[in-house]
Design an enzyme around this catalytic site. Sequence first.
Site, PDB file in Angstrom:
ATOM      1  N   THR A  38       4.541  54.682  19.375  1.00 51.51           N
ATOM      2  CA  THR A  38       5.649  55.268  20.134  1.00 51.51           C
ATOM      3  C   THR A  38       6.535  54.147  20.662  1.00 51.51           C
ATOM      4  O   THR A  38       6.094  53.009  20.760  1.00 51.51           O
ATOM      5  CB  THR A  38       5.132  56.107  21.323  1.00 51.51           C
ATOM      6  OG1 THR A  38       6.200  56.812  21.931  1.00 51.51           O
ATOM      7  CG2 THR A  38       4.470  55.250  22.383  1.00 51.51           C
ATOM      8  N   ASN A  39       7.771  54.501  21.018  1.00 52.82           N
ATOM      9  CA  ASN A  39       8.618  53.595  21.801  1.00 52.82           C
ATOM     10  C   ASN A  39       9.017  54.270  23.102  1.00 52.82           C
ATOM     11  O   ASN A  39       9.943  53.831  23.774  1.00 52.82           O
ATOM     12  CB  ASN A  39       9.870  53.187  21.002  1.00 52.82           C
ATOM     13  CG  ASN A  39       9.546  52.054  20.028  1.00 52.82           C
ATOM     14  OD1 ASN A  39       8.756  51.165  20.321  1.00 52.82           O
ATOM     15  ND2 ASN A  39      10.142  52.131  18.845  1.00 52.82           N
ATOM     16  N   ASP A  44       0.898  63.907  19.695  1.00 45.02           N
ATOM     17  CA  ASP A  44       1.874  64.950  19.409  1.00 45.02           C
ATOM     18  C   ASP A  44       1.601  66.105  20.365  1.00 45.02           C
ATOM     19  O   ASP A  44       0.442  66.452  20.617  1.00 45.02           O
ATOM     20  CB  ASP A  44       1.772  65.408  17.947  1.00 45.02           C
ATOM     21  CG  ASP A  44       3.094  65.995  17.471  1.00 45.02           C
ATOM     22  OD1 ASP A  44       4.158  65.485  17.849  1.00 45.02           O
ATOM     23  OD2 ASP A  44       3.063  66.984  16.715  1.00 45.02           O
ATOM     24  N   THR A  45       2.684  66.667  20.903  1.00 39.65           N
ATOM     25  CA  THR A  45       2.555  67.723  21.920  1.00 39.65           C
ATOM     26  C   THR A  45       3.380  68.932  21.526  1.00 39.65           C
ATOM     27  O   THR A  45       4.457  68.794  20.949  1.00 39.65           O
ATOM     28  CB  THR A  45       3.056  67.199  23.282  1.00 39.65           C
ATOM     29  OG1 THR A  45       2.192  66.170  23.728  1.00 39.65           O
ATOM     30  CG2 THR A  45       3.085  68.305  24.330  1.00 39.65           C
ATOM     31  N   HIS A  56      -1.538  68.492  30.095  1.00 43.81           N
ATOM     32  CA  HIS A  56      -2.015  68.325  28.729  1.00 43.81           C
ATOM     33  C   HIS A  56      -2.134  66.850  28.348  1.00 43.81           C
ATOM     34  O   HIS A  56      -3.170  66.384  27.930  1.00 43.81           O
ATOM     35  CB  HIS A  56      -1.029  69.047  27.799  1.00 43.81           C
ATOM     36  CG  HIS A  56       0.425  68.775  28.134  1.00 43.81           C
ATOM     37  ND1 HIS A  56       0.959  69.090  29.356  1.00 43.81           N
ATOM     38  CD2 HIS A  56       1.414  68.166  27.444  1.00 43.81           C
ATOM     39  CE1 HIS A  56       2.229  68.708  29.390  1.00 43.81           C
ATOM     40  NE2 HIS A  56       2.525  68.136  28.237  1.00 43.81           N
ATOM     41  N   ARG A  57      -1.029  66.088  28.538  1.00 46.07           N
ATOM     42  CA  ARG A  57      -1.043  64.687  28.118  1.00 46.07           C
ATOM     43  C   ARG A  57      -1.973  63.870  29.005  1.00 46.07           C
ATOM     44  O   ARG A  57      -2.700  63.006  28.524  1.00 46.07           O
ATOM     45  CB  ARG A  57       0.382  64.114  28.166  1.00 46.07           C
ATOM     46  CG  ARG A  57       0.541  62.828  27.371  1.00 46.07           C
ATOM     47  CD  ARG A  57       1.990  62.413  27.205  1.00 46.07           C
ATOM     48  NE  ARG A  57       2.846  63.014  28.178  1.00 46.07           N
ATOM     49  CZ  ARG A  57       3.612  64.105  27.937  1.00 46.07           C
ATOM     50  NH1 ARG A  57       3.651  64.637  26.746  1.00 46.07           N
ATOM     51  NH2 ARG A  57       4.334  64.627  28.894  1.00 46.07           N
TER      52      ARG A  57
HETATM   53  P1  IMP Z   1       6.109  64.797  21.978  1.00 47.67           P
HETATM   54  O1  IMP Z   1       5.157  65.085  20.853  1.00 47.67           O
HETATM   55  O2  IMP Z   1       5.433  64.169  23.162  1.00 47.67           O
HETATM   56  O3  IMP Z   1       7.333  64.039  21.529  1.00 47.67           O
HETATM   57  O4  IMP Z   1       6.623  66.221  22.518  1.00 47.67           O
HETATM   58  C1  IMP Z   1       7.361  67.114  21.690  1.00 47.67           C
HETATM   59  C2  IMP Z   1       8.240  68.005  22.553  1.00 47.67           C
HETATM   60  O5  IMP Z   1       7.427  68.840  23.375  1.00 47.67           O
HETATM   61  C3  IMP Z   1       9.152  67.257  23.517  1.00 47.67           C
HETATM   62  O6  IMP Z   1      10.369  66.909  22.902  1.00 47.67           O
HETATM   63  C4  IMP Z   1       9.351  68.293  24.619  1.00 47.67           C
HETATM   64  O7  IMP Z   1      10.352  69.228  24.244  1.00 47.67           O
HETATM   65  C5  IMP Z   1       8.018  69.017  24.647  1.00 47.67           C
HETATM   66  N1  IMP Z   1       7.130  68.417  25.662  1.00 47.67           N
HETATM   67  C6  IMP Z   1       6.138  67.519  25.451  1.00 47.67           C
HETATM   68  N2  IMP Z   1       5.522  67.207  26.595  1.00 47.67           N
HETATM   69  C7  IMP Z   1       6.141  67.933  27.567  1.00 47.67           C
HETATM   70  C8  IMP Z   1       5.940  68.022  28.978  1.00 47.67           C
HETATM   71  O8  IMP Z   1       5.088  67.373  29.592  1.00 47.67           O
HETATM   72  N3  IMP Z   1       6.763  68.871  29.624  1.00 47.67           N
HETATM   73  C9  IMP Z   1       7.728  69.599  29.005  1.00 47.67           C
HETATM   74  N4  IMP Z   1       7.964  69.533  27.699  1.00 47.67           N
HETATM   75  C10 IMP Z   1       7.166  68.706  26.984  1.00 47.67           C
END
Ligand code: IMP
Length: 196
Positions: A8-9, A69-70, A180-181
């Site tokens: 990641t960056n 990934d979220t 979650h994270r």
């Molecule tokens: P990423 O995989 O962490 O880049 O998350 C993908 C997308 O999920 C992001 O662009 C946000 O739209 C949403 N997202 C991820 N984490 C969160 C959070 O903690 N709060 C709200 N939206 C989130």
Amino acid sequence: MKQIVFATNNAHKLDEIRQIVGDSIQVLSLADIDCNDDIPEDADTLDGNALIKAQYIHDKYGMDCFSDDTGLEIDALGGEPGVYSARYGGVAHDSERNMDKVLAKLEGVPMEQRTARFRTVIALIEGDTVTTFEGKVEGHILTERHGTEGFGYDPIFQPNEAGGPTFAEMTAQQKNAISHRGRATAKLVAHLLGAR
Ligand code: IMP
């Protein structure tokens, strides 16, 4: 010192994990290893995407690596936006459009059916071994935005266990404690520190 690449960056994510692991492990970003590649992220599951990114770095640089990934999974929308959370509204990382689309699709859906969860998957590749870690937080999608903290879908997501506020009405510390994270990262760090 053990070195590991976080694919990641995202400065916020890097700071967070560096603070937790302290001096025990050096966590490198993509910029730190001079990787400017557009890493593919075209799987149709969170697990798949996390693994693709980690595998890409591991294969190209031969370094231990992890990637996350979220997605926001809304039950009344069959699990959408899920793996498409970043670009659900049609434009990547446009949170306002993403929230507008969710709210429009849920119009008229009663609160008890607006259940959802954020889910994070972290894929770690150490040598030949792949390990995944998952973190989840259950909640509801409100009918309008509340709060200005955080990012993404935070203003419309009310975590069940906090007793009222949305993620966007909580401090970063309050959110990280149940997010979650935060939960997936805690599992990863316990593994990394335990395996030193
Ligand atoms: P990423 O995989 O962490 O880049 O998350 C993908 C997308 O999920 C992001 O662009 C946000 O739209 C949403 N997202 C991820 N984490 C969160 C959070 O903690 N709060 C709200 N939206 C989130």
